[in-house]
Design a protein around this motif. Structure first.
Motif, PDB file in Angstrom:
ATOM      1  N   VAL A   2      80.642  62.863   5.554  1.00 50.56           N
ATOM      2  CA  VAL A   2      81.518  63.331   6.818  1.00 50.56           C
ATOM      3  C   VAL A   2      82.741  62.343   6.941  1.00 50.56           C
ATOM      4  N   GLN A   3      84.297  62.877   7.309  1.00 48.80           N
ATOM      5  CA  GLN A   3      85.205  61.555   7.310  1.00 48.80           C
ATOM      6  C   GLN A   3      86.251  62.973   7.908  1.00 48.80           C
ATOM      7  N   LEU A   4      86.763  61.922   9.159  1.00 45.40           N
ATOM      8  CA  LEU A   4      88.272  62.683   9.434  1.00 45.40           C
ATOM      9  C   LEU A   4      89.140  61.689   8.941  1.00 45.40           C
ATOM     10  N   VAL A   5      90.123  63.049   8.665  1.00 46.36           N
ATOM     11  CA  VAL A   5      91.311  62.517   7.862  1.00 46.36           C
ATOM     12  C   VAL A   5      92.421  63.093   8.542  1.00 46.36           C
ATOM     13  N   GLU A   6      93.531  62.037   9.576  1.00 48.27           N
ATOM     14  CA  GLU A   6      95.006  61.675  10.139  1.00 48.27           C
ATOM     15  C   GLU A   6      95.738  62.560   9.580  1.00 48.27           C
ATOM     16  N   SER A   7      96.975  63.588   9.915  1.00 53.82           N
ATOM     17  CA  SER A   7      98.213  63.159   9.523  1.00 53.82           C
ATOM     18  C   SER A   7      98.991  62.839  10.743  1.00 53.82           C
ATOM     19  N   GLY A   8     100.572  62.725  10.071  1.00 53.79           N
ATOM     20  CA  GLY A   8     101.133  62.432  11.517  1.00 53.79           C
ATOM     21  C   GLY A   8     102.059  61.451  11.545  1.00 53.79           C
ATOM     22  N   GLY A   9     102.254  61.066  12.959  1.00 55.10           N
ATOM     23  CA  GLY A   9     102.587  59.577  13.340  1.00 55.10           C
ATOM     24  C   GLY A   9     104.031  59.845  12.774  1.00 55.10           C
ATOM     25  N   GLY A  35      89.096  65.216  20.126  1.00 58.36           N
ATOM     26  CA  GLY A  35      89.528  64.603  21.099  1.00 58.36           C
ATOM     27  C   GLY A  35      90.673  63.744  19.539  1.00 58.36           C
ATOM     28  N   TRP A  36      91.281  62.454  20.796  1.00 59.60           N
ATOM     29  CA  TRP A  36      92.788  61.672  20.800  1.00 59.60           C
ATOM     30  C   TRP A  36      92.254  61.054  21.305  1.00 59.60           C
ATOM     31  N   TYR A  37      91.834  59.004  20.856  1.00 59.25           N
ATOM     32  CA  TYR A  37      92.067  58.513  21.711  1.00 59.25           C
ATOM     33  C   TYR A  37      93.779  57.328  20.928  1.00 59.25           C
ATOM     34  N   ARG A  38      93.738  56.465  21.993  1.00 56.51           N
ATOM     35  CA  ARG A  38      94.774  55.950  21.429  1.00 56.51           C
ATOM     36  C   ARG A  38      94.802  54.190  21.679  1.00 56.51           C
ATOM     37  N   GLN A  39      94.965  53.238  21.055  1.00 55.69           N
ATOM     38  CA  GLN A  39      94.916  51.767  21.854  1.00 55.69           C
ATOM     39  C   GLN A  39      96.157  50.873  20.864  1.00 55.69           C
ATOM     40  N   ALA A  40      96.748  50.819  22.605  1.00 53.35           N
ATOM     41  CA  ALA A  40      97.992  49.556  22.002  1.00 53.35           C
ATOM     42  C   ALA A  40      97.597  48.215  22.310  1.00 53.35           C
ATOM     43  N   PRO A  41      98.677  47.510  21.582  1.00 49.14           N
ATOM     44  CA  PRO A  41      98.225  45.495  21.610  1.00 49.14           C
ATOM     45  C   PRO A  41      97.565  45.460  22.819  1.00 49.14           C
ATOM     46  N   GLY A  42      96.283  44.724  22.493  1.00 43.51           N
ATOM     47  CA  GLY A  42      96.037  43.968  23.948  1.00 43.51           C
ATOM     48  C   GLY A  42      95.202  44.977  25.005  1.00 43.51           C
ATOM     49  N   LYS A  43      95.108  46.262  24.404  1.00 50.25           N
ATOM     50  CA  LYS A  43      95.027  47.001  25.401  1.00 50.25           C
ATOM     51  C   LYS A  43      93.358  47.893  25.000  1.00 50.25           C
ATOM     52  N   GLN A  44      92.526  48.327  25.874  1.00 48.99           N
ATOM     53  CA  GLN A  44      91.367  48.722  24.748  1.00 48.99           C
ATOM     54  C   GLN A  44      91.260  50.171  25.039  1.00 48.99           C
ATOM     55  N   ALA A  91     101.860  53.658  20.407  1.00 48.67           N
ATOM     56  CA  ALA A  91      99.969  53.099  19.937  1.00 48.67           C
ATOM     57  C   ALA A  91      99.496  53.589  18.984  1.00 48.67           C
ATOM     58  N   VAL A  92      98.217  52.903  18.569  1.00 50.54           N
ATOM     59  CA  VAL A  92      97.720  53.550  17.032  1.00 50.54           C
ATOM     60  C   VAL A  92      96.664  54.127  18.262  1.00 50.54           C
ATOM     61  N   TYR A  93      96.920  56.236  16.918  1.00 55.60           N
ATOM     62  CA  TYR A  93      95.828  57.290  17.949  1.00 55.60           C
ATOM     63  C   TYR A  93      95.074  57.125  16.767  1.00 55.60           C
ATOM     64  N   TYR A  94      93.666  57.662  16.951  1.00 56.19           N
ATOM     65  CA  TYR A  94      93.030  57.738  16.707  1.00 56.19           C
ATOM     66  C   TYR A  94      91.929  58.807  17.152  1.00 56.19           C
ATOM     67  N   TRP A 105      85.283  58.857  13.547  1.00 55.54           N
ATOM     68  CA  TRP A 105      86.472  58.767  13.317  1.00 55.54           C
ATOM     69  C   TRP A 105      87.237  58.753  12.407  1.00 55.54           C
ATOM     70  N   GLY A 106      88.617  58.635  13.029  1.00 54.06           N
ATOM     71  CA  GLY A 106      90.036  58.903  11.449  1.00 54.06           C
ATOM     72  C   GLY A 106      90.699  57.772  11.532  1.00 54.06           C
ATOM     73  N   GLN A 107      91.297  57.595  10.091  1.00 56.64           N
ATOM     74  CA  GLN A 107      91.722  55.839   9.713  1.00 56.64           C
ATOM     75  C   GLN A 107      92.632  55.491  11.715  1.00 56.64           C
ATOM     76  N   GLY A 108      93.500  56.113  11.901  1.00 53.78           N
ATOM     77  CA  GLY A 108      94.145  55.505  12.809  1.00 53.78           C
ATOM     78  C   GLY A 108      95.893  56.048  12.542  1.00 53.78           C
ATOM     79  N   ASN A 109      96.686  56.680  12.489  1.00 48.88           N
ATOM     80  CA  ASN A 109      97.933  56.407  13.086  1.00 48.88           C
ATOM     81  C   ASN A 109      98.921  55.538  14.275  1.00 48.88           C
ATOM     82  N   GLN A 110     100.067  55.200  13.301  1.00 47.33           N
ATOM     83  CA  GLN A 110     100.677  54.659  14.753  1.00 47.33           C
ATOM     84  C   GLN A 110     101.349  55.621  15.138  1.00 47.33           C
TER      85      GLN A 110
END
Length: 115
Positions: A2-9, A35-44, A91-94, A105-110
């Motif tokens: 199983v893979q989640l492949v992201e595009s965009g960003g 759904g979608w999560y995001r993570q900014a530098p220094g934040k959870q 942020a990086v969106y996952y 989880w997807g690979q993440g997109n900036q």
């Protein structure tokens, strides 16, 4: 597998729009919430938006009225339409999905929003 492949960003000016997409592939028996999560530098990492199998959506207070999550069950895809973007959205969106009763989880997109 199983893979989640992201595009965009990408990079966009404040007030602009961006659309993220995520497609599940592999041996899939079922998909529950996505759904979608995001993570900014220094934040959870934080939950931005989620959507149930029945397309019931939930949003973080910070993005309500600006972001829209949707899904296409036939295509096994979830999207996040982001409008009126703010620098705080940078942020990086996952992509996240409960597939085969497991979390993936997807690979993440900036996403970078300039002033």
């Amino acid at each position: 597998q199983v893979q989640l492949v992201e595009s965009g960003g990408g990079l966009v000016q404040a007030g602009g729009s961006l659309r993220l997409s995520c497609a599940a592939s592999g041996t899939i028996f079922n998909i529950n919430a996505m759904g979608w999560y995001r993570q900014a530098p220094g934040k959870q990492r934080e939950l931005v938006a989620s959507i149930s199998t029945g397309r019931s959506a939930k949003y973080a207070d910070s993005v309500k009225g600006r972001f829209t999550i949707s899904r296409d069950n036939a295509k096994k895809m979830v999207t996040l339409q982001m409008n009126s973007l703010k620098p705080e959205d940078t942020a990086v969106y996952y992509c996240w999905g409960e597939v085969n009763v497991r979390n993936f989880w997807g690979q993440g997109n900036q996403v970078t929003v300039t002033v």
